[in-house]
Write an enzyme that holds these catalytic residues in place. Structure first.
Site, short mmCIF file in Angstrom:
data_model
loop_
_atom_site.label_atom_id
_atom_site.label_comp_id
_atom_site.label_asym_id
_atom_site.label_seq_id
_atom_site.Cartn_x
_atom_site.Cartn_y
_atom_site.Cartn_z
N LYS A 48 -7.91 23.79 -6.24
CA LYS A 48 -7.03 24.86 -5.87
C LYS A 48 -6.99 25.94 -6.94
O LYS A 48 -6.60 27.07 -6.70
CB LYS A 48 -5.59 24.32 -5.70
CG LYS A 48 -5.41 23.22 -4.69
CD LYS A 48 -3.94 22.75 -4.77
CE LYS A 48 -3.75 21.46 -4.02
NZ LYS A 48 -2.43 20.89 -4.31
N GLY A 49 -7.36 25.55 -8.16
CA GLY A 49 -7.14 26.42 -9.33
C GLY A 49 -7.75 27.79 -9.24
O GLY A 49 -7.21 28.75 -9.78
N GLU A 107 -15.07 29.45 -10.21
CA GLU A 107 -14.28 28.42 -10.90
C GLU A 107 -13.12 29.07 -11.66
O GLU A 107 -13.22 30.20 -12.10
CB GLU A 107 -15.17 27.69 -11.93
CG GLU A 107 -15.76 26.40 -11.43
CD GLU A 107 -14.75 25.25 -11.38
OE1 GLU A 107 -13.53 25.50 -11.50
OE2 GLU A 107 -15.20 24.11 -11.22
N ASP A 108 -12.07 28.30 -11.82
CA ASP A 108 -10.95 28.77 -12.62
C ASP A 108 -11.23 28.57 -14.10
O ASP A 108 -11.18 29.49 -14.89
CB ASP A 108 -9.65 28.05 -12.20
CG ASP A 108 -9.83 26.52 -12.07
OD1 ASP A 108 -10.95 26.01 -12.29
OD2 ASP A 108 -8.85 25.85 -11.73
N ASP A 111 -13.98 22.96 -18.59
CA ASP A 111 -13.62 22.24 -19.82
C ASP A 111 -14.80 21.36 -20.20
O ASP A 111 -15.70 21.78 -20.90
CB ASP A 111 -12.33 21.47 -19.57
CG ASP A 111 -11.83 20.74 -20.81
OD1 ASP A 111 -12.44 20.89 -21.87
OD2 ASP A 111 -10.84 20.00 -20.72
N LYS A 139 -13.60 26.61 -21.95
CA LYS A 139 -13.14 25.96 -23.18
C LYS A 139 -14.35 25.59 -24.04
O LYS A 139 -15.46 25.49 -23.52
CB LYS A 139 -12.32 24.72 -22.83
CG LYS A 139 -10.96 25.04 -22.25
CD LYS A 139 -10.14 23.78 -22.13
CE LYS A 139 -8.79 24.05 -21.52
NZ LYS A 139 -8.01 22.80 -21.37
N VAL A 161 -3.85 25.08 -20.63
CA VAL A 161 -3.28 26.36 -20.19
C VAL A 161 -2.85 26.28 -18.72
O VAL A 161 -3.38 25.48 -17.95
CB VAL A 161 -4.28 27.53 -20.39
CG1 VAL A 161 -4.55 27.75 -21.87
CG2 VAL A 161 -5.57 27.30 -19.62
N ASP A 167 -2.71 24.72 -12.93
CA ASP A 167 -1.46 23.97 -12.86
C ASP A 167 -1.36 22.90 -13.93
O ASP A 167 -2.35 22.50 -14.54
CB ASP A 167 -1.35 23.27 -11.50
CG ASP A 167 -2.30 22.06 -11.41
OD1 ASP A 167 -3.50 22.22 -11.72
OD2 ASP A 167 -1.83 20.97 -11.05
N ARG A 173 1.33 27.33 -11.08
CA ARG A 173 0.22 28.11 -10.52
C ARG A 173 0.61 29.56 -10.26
O ARG A 173 -0.22 30.45 -10.29
CB ARG A 173 -0.24 27.51 -9.18
CG ARG A 173 -0.91 26.15 -9.29
CD ARG A 173 -1.60 25.80 -7.98
NE ARG A 173 -1.87 24.38 -7.83
CZ ARG A 173 -2.94 23.76 -8.33
NH1 ARG A 173 -3.84 24.43 -9.01
NH2 ARG A 173 -3.12 22.47 -8.15
P1 IMP Z 1 -13.82 19.72 -16.31
O1 IMP Z 1 -14.51 18.87 -15.29
O2 IMP Z 1 -13.40 18.93 -17.53
O3 IMP Z 1 -14.63 20.95 -16.70
O4 IMP Z 1 -12.44 20.20 -15.67
C1 IMP Z 1 -12.42 21.14 -14.68
C2 IMP Z 1 -11.11 21.21 -13.94
O5 IMP Z 1 -10.03 20.64 -14.68
C3 IMP Z 1 -10.73 22.65 -13.71
O6 IMP Z 1 -11.31 23.16 -12.53
C4 IMP Z 1 -9.23 22.58 -13.67
O7 IMP Z 1 -8.79 22.28 -12.37
C5 IMP Z 1 -8.89 21.45 -14.61
N1 IMP Z 1 -8.54 21.94 -15.96
C6 IMP Z 1 -9.31 21.91 -17.08
N2 IMP Z 1 -8.64 22.45 -18.12
C7 IMP Z 1 -7.45 22.84 -17.65
C8 IMP Z 1 -6.30 23.51 -18.25
O8 IMP Z 1 -6.25 23.84 -19.44
N3 IMP Z 1 -5.26 23.75 -17.42
C9 IMP Z 1 -5.24 23.41 -16.10
N4 IMP Z 1 -6.28 22.81 -15.50
C10 IMP Z 1 -7.38 22.52 -16.27
#
Ligand code: IMP
Length: 191
Positions: A48-49, A107-108, A111, A139, A161, A167, A173
């Protein structure tokens, strides 16, 4: 109404509304130039982000006269916590064939990039002509491990964040900017 109710929960602002607007316009201009010969770019908003960013970015492309289609996918690797579980769950798939299409994933935040790596592989395996990613926030971990990201709005520190679609346990959100959540909020046991 309680204007700024969230201020007590936010440690500091990472990206203001104006900065987000400017970066969105810059990213859209680059995409418009890069895809000028593509018939209809297929945008995939990762729920949803990314919803706020997708809404703003898609309209910006519209202003630039770029024809697109917009699809939604939901994949989650986070659950209720603040660190990646490494497990990607597909909660909603796209309703359209991607065979032969030029795909741009919206993508939002990236990480670890686990969610995204999976998604890019999945769309490629479905026969997309190309798959690129545009993310509003990245990140530091993503610089090391994620698939190469062509379009990045902001590089931000490794902190949790919220806002502009992002969220914590489904909250925050609606905040129109992005800020670092006070650590005491997510270290509290979930209610
Ligand atoms: P990844 O798979 O570790 O890259 O995480 C990706 C998903 O985790 C993102 O699409 C977000 O939904 C969530 N996410 C990662 N970091 C944050 C943050 O700082 N705040 C909120 N959601 C996050």
């Amino acid at each position: 109404m309680h204007a700024g109710w969230y201020e007590a929960d936010i440690e500091r602002v990472i990206a203001t509304e104006e900065q987000i607007r400017q970066q969105t316009a810059k990213l859209a201009a680059r995409v418009a130039a890069d895809y000028k010969d593509v018939d209809r770019l297929l945008l995939i908003c990762v729920l949803k982000g990314a919803i706020m960013f997708a809404a703003d970015f898609t309209r910006e492309l519209g202003r630039l006269g770029v024809p697109v289609e917009l699809e939604f996918m939901a994949a989650s690797s986070y659950g209720q916590g603040t660190s990646s579980s490494g497990v990607v769950r597909v909660l909603k798939d796209i309703d359209r064939e991607v065979v032969g299409r030029h795909v741009l994933v919206l993508e939002d935040i990236v990480d670890t990039g686990l969610t995204l790596s999976w998604l890019v592989k999945y769309l490629t395996s479905q026969g997309a002509a190309s798959v690129e990613v545009v993310t509003m926030f990245r990140k530091p971990a993503a610089v090391r491990s994620a698939p190469p990201l062509k379009y990045v709005g902001f590089d931000i520190p490794s902190e949790f964040v919220v806002g502009y679609g992002l969220d914590y346990a489904e909250r925050y959100r609606e905040i129109p900017f992005v800020g670092v959540l006070k650590p005491e909020i997510y270290s509290r046991p979930a209610t």
